[in-house]
Scaffold this motif. Structure first.
Motif, PDB file in Angstrom:
ATOM      1  N   ARG A 108       0.853  -1.192   0.000  1.00  0.00           N
ATOM      2  CA  ARG A 108       0.000   0.000   0.000  1.00  0.00           C
ATOM      3  C   ARG A 108       0.893   1.249   0.000  1.00  0.00           C
ATOM      4  NH1 ARG A 108      -2.287   2.776   4.258  1.00  0.00           N
ATOM      5  NH2 ARG A 108      -1.512   1.173   5.702  1.00  0.00           N
ATOM      6  N   ALA A 109       0.653   2.141  -0.958  1.00  0.00           N
ATOM      7  CA  ALA A 109       1.478   3.348  -1.082  1.00  0.00           C
ATOM      8  C   ALA A 109       0.799   4.318  -2.027  1.00  0.00           C
ATOM      9  CB  ALA A 109       2.879   2.996  -1.588  1.00  0.00           C
ATOM     10  N   GLU A 110       1.305   5.530  -2.058  1.00  0.00           N
ATOM     11  CA  GLU A 110       0.841   6.528  -3.018  1.00  0.00           C
ATOM     12  C   GLU A 110       1.715   6.416  -4.274  1.00  0.00           C
ATOM     13  OE1 GLU A 110       0.710  10.428  -1.364  1.00  0.00           O
ATOM     14  OE2 GLU A 110      -0.495   9.833   0.370  1.00  0.00           O
ATOM     15  N   TRP A 111       1.212   5.653  -5.217  1.00  0.00           N
ATOM     16  CA  TRP A 111       2.005   5.316  -6.396  1.00  0.00           C
ATOM     17  C   TRP A 111       1.929   6.431  -7.435  1.00  0.00           C
ATOM     18  CZ3 TRP A 111       5.284   1.435  -6.155  1.00  0.00           C
ATOM     19  CH2 TRP A 111       5.052   0.423  -5.218  1.00  0.00           C
ATOM     20  N   LYS A 112       3.088   6.671  -8.072  1.00  0.00           N
ATOM     21  CA  LYS A 112       3.184   7.605  -9.187  1.00  0.00           C
ATOM     22  C   LYS A 112       3.700   6.846 -10.405  1.00  0.00           C
ATOM     23  CE  LYS A 112       4.252  11.479  -6.096  1.00  0.00           C
ATOM     24  NZ  LYS A 112       5.246  12.531  -5.739  1.00  0.00           N
ATOM     25  N   THR A 113       3.326   7.321 -11.582  1.00  0.00           N
ATOM     26  CA  THR A 113       3.723   6.644 -12.823  1.00  0.00           C
ATOM     27  C   THR A 113       4.760   7.468 -13.563  1.00  0.00           C
ATOM     28  OG1 THR A 113       1.541   5.623 -13.022  1.00  0.00           O
ATOM     29  CG2 THR A 113       2.910   5.678 -15.005  1.00  0.00           C
ATOM     30  N   LEU A 114       5.853   6.822 -13.950  1.00  0.00           N
ATOM     31  CA  LEU A 114       6.871   7.514 -14.743  1.00  0.00           C
ATOM     32  C   LEU A 114       6.334   7.795 -16.140  1.00  0.00           C
ATOM     33  CD1 LEU A 114      10.154   5.575 -13.846  1.00  0.00           C
ATOM     34  CD2 LEU A 114       9.412   7.787 -12.987  1.00  0.00           C
ATOM     35  N   ARG A 174       5.830   2.179 -12.094  1.00  0.00           N
ATOM     36  CA  ARG A 174       5.229   2.953 -11.017  1.00  0.00           C
ATOM     37  C   ARG A 174       6.192   2.972  -9.836  1.00  0.00           C
ATOM     38  NH1 ARG A 174      -0.844   2.253  -9.798  1.00  0.00           N
ATOM     39  NH2 ARG A 174      -0.567   4.504  -9.611  1.00  0.00           N
ATOM     40  N   HIS A 175       6.222   4.055  -9.097  1.00  0.00           N
ATOM     41  CA  HIS A 175       7.182   4.174  -7.997  1.00  0.00           C
ATOM     42  C   HIS A 175       6.528   4.867  -6.809  1.00  0.00           C
ATOM     43  CE1 HIS A 175       8.071   8.569  -8.666  1.00  0.00           C
ATOM     44  NE2 HIS A 175       7.541   8.270  -9.842  1.00  0.00           N
ATOM     45  N   ALA A 176       7.084   4.605  -5.615  1.00  0.00           N
ATOM     46  CA  ALA A 176       6.530   5.201  -4.403  1.00  0.00           C
ATOM     47  C   ALA A 176       7.577   5.174  -3.298  1.00  0.00           C
ATOM     48  CB  ALA A 176       5.281   4.444  -3.951  1.00  0.00           C
TER      49      ALA A 176
END
Length: 349
Positions: A284-290, A308-310
């Motif tokens: 569980r995390a606030e994922w961002k997409t490159l 995706r990274h977090a």
């Protein structure tokens, strides 16, 4: 000796390529014997790969692991990391399995018989024949892509590959000599690599230019014929790069079977054609997409991965994989595909 073999060996004595795993014909003539370990290692590396691509890998491997005992004792992850870029990670897994069988069960000595060699992990008929001839100087018919091309042109064979393989192997067997079979095997491969090239063959310099039927017919440049390949499909997927606030990365080891088997990588989805497969994030995390995808081409398909990274707090527990501390994580241990995703993340960071 077959006159064709003598013509080729005379040419090879003056034109042999200098390769880090090769014992030159001059050295062989003085009694120097090839190291079966180095012959085996080079042949495994050269499967479906070019000499130019393999040279630096071979030199690095033999620097790190100069004997089969050294390689057998090497950590799996390190060997897989050093292999990255050569493709077909199953070959690297079999390389380690074979080294351990030879080192621990066979006293460090490779067998000299093709059947015994084929019983070892990762060694098929071609590799067994190459080791038999080159390492032990025993007669064996060695047929790679270069030899197929040479034989197709020498005999003007228009049957397309792969259907022509048996006929080309039979033609190659007729010329293979009982004397100097190791030098001959390397000579015919050198001929294909340096003169009888896929495009613009240098027929005027070839030691077999007189008996070559394709040269006489003017068909050399069009041979060997090949059955057209189907276009590669594209598959899609997602990978997740999670870094904990203490710098640890979330990684998982892939199953032993399949592509990238047994290797560390970023958790992610399956790879499918068409719509992206259903999946969930590994933590569980606030994922961002490159903005950029990690793209890679395998033998049978192209792959495009959303990255995706977090940044993850310390109190989160992953549903897949485990965290690896920075001092334990080496990007070089990742397969090329996973390293591409890591490089994209680094560039964005």
């Amino acid at each position: 000796m077959n006159p064709r073999a003598k013509e080729l060996l005379d040419w090879y004595d003056h034109n042999a390529r200098r390769l880090p795993w090769r014992t030159s014909p001059q050295a062989r003539a003085t009694g120097e014997l090839p190291d079966p370990y180095r012959v085996w290692l080079s042949e495994i590396m050269l499967q479906q790969t070019t000499v130019a691509a393999v040279r630096s890998y071979f030199e690095r491997f033999t620097s790190l692991w100069p004997t089969v005992y050294d390689l057998a004792a090497a950590p799996d992850a390190q060997v897989m990391g050093e292999w990255a870029g050569l493709g077909y990670y199953a070959r690297a897994r079999n390389l380690l399995k074979c080294a351990r069988v030879v080192a621990f069960d066979m006293g460090g000595a490779f067998p000299c018989d093709p059947d015994a060699l084929q019983a070892l992990p990762g060694i098929g008929p071609y590799t067994a024949a190459a080791i038999t001839a080159i390492a032990f100087d025993r007669p064996a018919t060695v047929v790679d892509g270069n030899v197929e091309r040479v034989m197709a042109r020498l005999h003007d064979i228009h049957t397309p590959l792969p259907a022509a393989k048996l006929e080309l192997t039979e033609k190659a067997a007729i010329v293979t000599p009982q004397d100097r079979p190791g030098d001959y095997a390397q000579a015919v491969m050198d001929l294909g690599a340096t003169l009888c090239t896929p495009k613009n063959p240098a027929c005027g310099l070839c030691p077999w230019r007189v008996p070559c039927r394709a040269r006489a017919e003017g068909t050399a440049a069009s041979l060997p014929k090949k059955t057209p390949k189907k276009p590669k499909p594209t598959r899609f997927g997602t990978v997740y790069l999670a870094r904990r606030v203490d710098g640890a990365f979330l990684l998982e080891r892939r199953p032993d079977c399949g592509l990238l088997g047994g290797m560390l990588g970023w958790p992610g989805s399956d790879w499918t054609e068409g719509e992206a497969p259903d999946h969930s994030a590994p933590i569980r995390a606030e994922w961002k997409t490159l903005p950029a995808e990690a793209r890679h081409t395998f033998t049978h398909f192209h792959l495009r991965l959303i990255v995706r990274h977090a940044l993850v707090p310390m109190d989160r527990t992953p549903e897949r994989g485990s965290f690896l501390m920075p001092e334990e994580f080496r990007p070089s241990d990742l397969p090329t595909l996973m390293r591409k995703a890591f490089d994209l993340w680094q560039g964005a960071a």
